[in-house]
Write a protein that holds these residues in place. Structure first.
Motif, PDB file in Angstrom:
ATOM      1  N   ALA A  93       1.106  -1.207  -0.011  1.00 26.55           N
ATOM      2  CA  ALA A  93       0.027  -0.076   0.151  1.00 26.55           C
ATOM      3  C   ALA A  93       0.981   1.247  -0.095  1.00 26.55           C
ATOM      4  CB  ALA A  93      -0.912   0.120   1.191  1.00 26.55           C
ATOM      5  N   ILE A 153      -1.395   1.507  -5.022  1.00 24.96           N
ATOM      6  CA  ILE A 153      -0.877   0.464  -4.547  1.00 24.96           C
ATOM      7  C   ILE A 153       0.397   0.119  -5.568  1.00 24.96           C
ATOM      8  CG2 ILE A 153      -1.258  -2.287  -4.750  1.00 24.96           C
ATOM      9  CD1 ILE A 153      -4.132  -1.595  -3.707  1.00 24.96           C
ATOM     10  N   PRO A 189      -5.589   2.896   0.799  1.00 27.74           N
ATOM     11  CA  PRO A 189      -5.345   1.493   0.874  1.00 27.74           C
ATOM     12  C   PRO A 189      -4.491   1.281   2.015  1.00 27.74           C
ATOM     13  CG  PRO A 189      -4.083   2.297  -0.868  1.00 27.74           C
ATOM     14  CD  PRO A 189      -4.841   3.455  -0.645  1.00 27.74           C
ATOM     15  N   PHE A 193      -7.347  -5.824  -0.388  1.00 27.94           N
ATOM     16  CA  PHE A 193      -6.920  -4.855   0.491  1.00 27.94           C
ATOM     17  C   PHE A 193      -8.188  -4.031   1.141  1.00 27.94           C
ATOM     18  CE2 PHE A 193      -7.481  -3.007  -3.839  1.00 27.94           C
ATOM     19  CZ  PHE A 193      -8.095  -1.871  -3.851  1.00 27.94           C
TER      20      PHE A 193
END
Length: 363
Positions: free
Chosen positions: A130, A136, A158, A171
């Protein structure tokens, strides 16, 4: 109902990475198309080690630091498919440490890696993490970094990551969603608020083929690969602000409860129980992993490394003699050792799992 101020205070105490992301989300700007770095700039360091080998110090603890001072504030750590351990650092870098302690740091030449956290070994053999600014990231075993934007309004901030059973990476986000990202970067999200869940935190693949996650409203959530969400209330089992979560060796899912000094367990049928670790020196347990000894190992805010068997026998070990300050994350290595990061002493260490003869049973 948990409020954002309460959640922030809990996070500030036990999971500062998540707190930093949630706090920064309000200011984060959405990035453009994903970028692939041709190769991450790397620096290889000679590591110095410190070992706590006092008589009766069982299990022994060894830590490594970077003599050239390149390793600063390591955070999340995971075992990679290459046999090494990979980690994130507060210096906007990713790192790799071999089982013998050789450390390599990687920087993104595009400058788009900011506050990386939540690293996980992906189904594609790469490491996924993250990133601040709703991104990401992915880093290959050779250090090539790719960044995928997920901040399209549906996925903000995230947080925890997990390799899913469907070949994707799953996630959690700071805006009450659980998402998945394909190896090519396609993102789908699911709103967990429809199941009455607020502030999803860490996530893992369970033994039943579903994704399980903790939520800071004292719930444990389950989401199927198709997106069906179920919530399980942990308040009756003295669960408060649950943090890390892993699939246990006993067919259940285990998690930490920092605010109540407990280690929790939920069956795939949703029965939640917990073990009080106070008598064994447990304080604000945070990160959690399964060791080669079929026990669960966890970090504590009081510089101790903890271990709990599936029967609830809890042991903790003072790691400060090996220069450990604030153990942050923990992972089982391919070498059979349990590895962890030491946030405030710029070190990475390991403990050799052994069957400890003394444990503290918990009611």
């Amino acid at each position: 109902m948990l409020t954002l101020p309460l959640a922030r205070r809990a996070l500030a105490r036990v999971t500062s990475t998540t707190f930093a992301v949630i706090t920064a989300v309000a200011l984060a700007l959405s990035t453009g198309a994903f970028a692939t770095a041709p190769a991450a700039a790397s620096r290889v360091a000679k590591a110095s080690s410190a070992t706590d080998d006092r008589p009766n110090a069982d299990p022994p603890i060894t830590t490594f630091s970077d003599r050239r001072d390149h390793l600063r504030r390591p955070r999340d750590i995971v075992a990679g498919s290459d046999g090494n351990l990979w980690f994130t650092a507060d210096t906007d870098q990713l790192g790799r440490i071999t089982p013998s302690g050789a450390i390599t740091m990687f920087s993104d030449p595009t400058g788009r890696v900011h506050a990386p956290n939540g690293i996980v070994a992906g189904p594609d053999g790469a490491l996924w993490f993250a990133n601040l600014h709703d991104v990401i990231g992915r880093i290959s075993a050779t250090g090539q970094i790719t960044n995928f934007p997920v901040g399209d309004g549906a996925a903000v901030g995230p947080l925890g990551l997990a390799a899913g059973p469907d070949g994707n990476v799953w996630f959690t986000t700071a805006n009450d969603r659980v998402g998945r990202i394909t190896p090519s970067g396609q993102v789908t999200t699911f709103d967990v608020a429809v199941a009455g869940i607020s502030f999803p935190n860490k996530i893992t693949t369970g033994p039943d083929g579903n994704l399980w996650f903790t939520a800071l409203d004292s719930r444990i959530g389950r989401i199927t690969p198709a997106g069906e969400i179920t919530a399980f209330d942990g308040a009756g089992a003295n669960i408060a602000f649950p943090s890390d979560i892993v699939a246990g060796p006993d067919g259940a899912v285990w998690f930490t409860s920092p605010a109540s000094n407990r280690i929790g367990r939920v069956t795939v049928d949703g029965i939640v129980t917990s073990f009080d670790g106070t008598a064994a020196g447990v304080r604000e347990p945070s990160a959690l992993t399964v060791g080669a000894d079929a026990a669960l190992w966890f970090t504590n805010s009081n510089d101790r490394i903890g271990r709990v068997t599936v029967d609830g026998l809890i042991t903790t070990r003072d790691a400060s003699h090996a220069r450990v300050r604030t153990p942050f994350d923990i992972a089982a290595g391919s070498d059979g050792n349990v590895w962890f990061t030491s946030l405030n002493s710029d070190r990475i260490g390991f403990v050799r799992p052994t069957d400890l003869p003394i444990g503290t049973p918990s009611p």
